[in-house]
Design a protein around this motif. Structure first.
Motif: not given
Length: 78
Positions: A7-21, A50-60
């Motif tokens: 339940x993090x911004x990184x996870x939500x973004x990765x899942x949303x983009x994956x679902x869109x894909x 996107x998920x990996x980058x967002x996690x690295x910058x602290x949003x994970x």
């Protein structure tokens, strides 16, 4: 390890983009457009990056490793 259970911004973004894909790729298959299908395929790795980058910058989520080290130090002091 994080206790956020995804339940993090990184996870939500990765899942949303994956679902869109997968949605775009599926639509491309149904309508018979290989261009749309391959656009969907190209979006899938974007979700991972996107998920990996967002996690690295602290949003994970929080990293509890330093908290555990502090707790261990407190236990030894008592």
């Amino acid at each position: 390890m994080s206790d956020s259970h995804g339940n993090t911004p990184a996870a939500w973004t990765a899942v949303t983009i994956g679902l869109l894909a997968f949605t775009v790729g599926g639509i491309g298959l149904v309508i018979g457009s290989m261009l749309v299908f391959w656009i969907g395929v190209a979006l899938a790795p974007v979700a991972l990056v996107a998920g990996a980058v967002m996690t690295k910058v602290g949003l994970g989520g929080r990293d509890h490793s330093t908290e555990r080290q502090v707790d261990r130090g407190r236990e030894k002091a008592h």
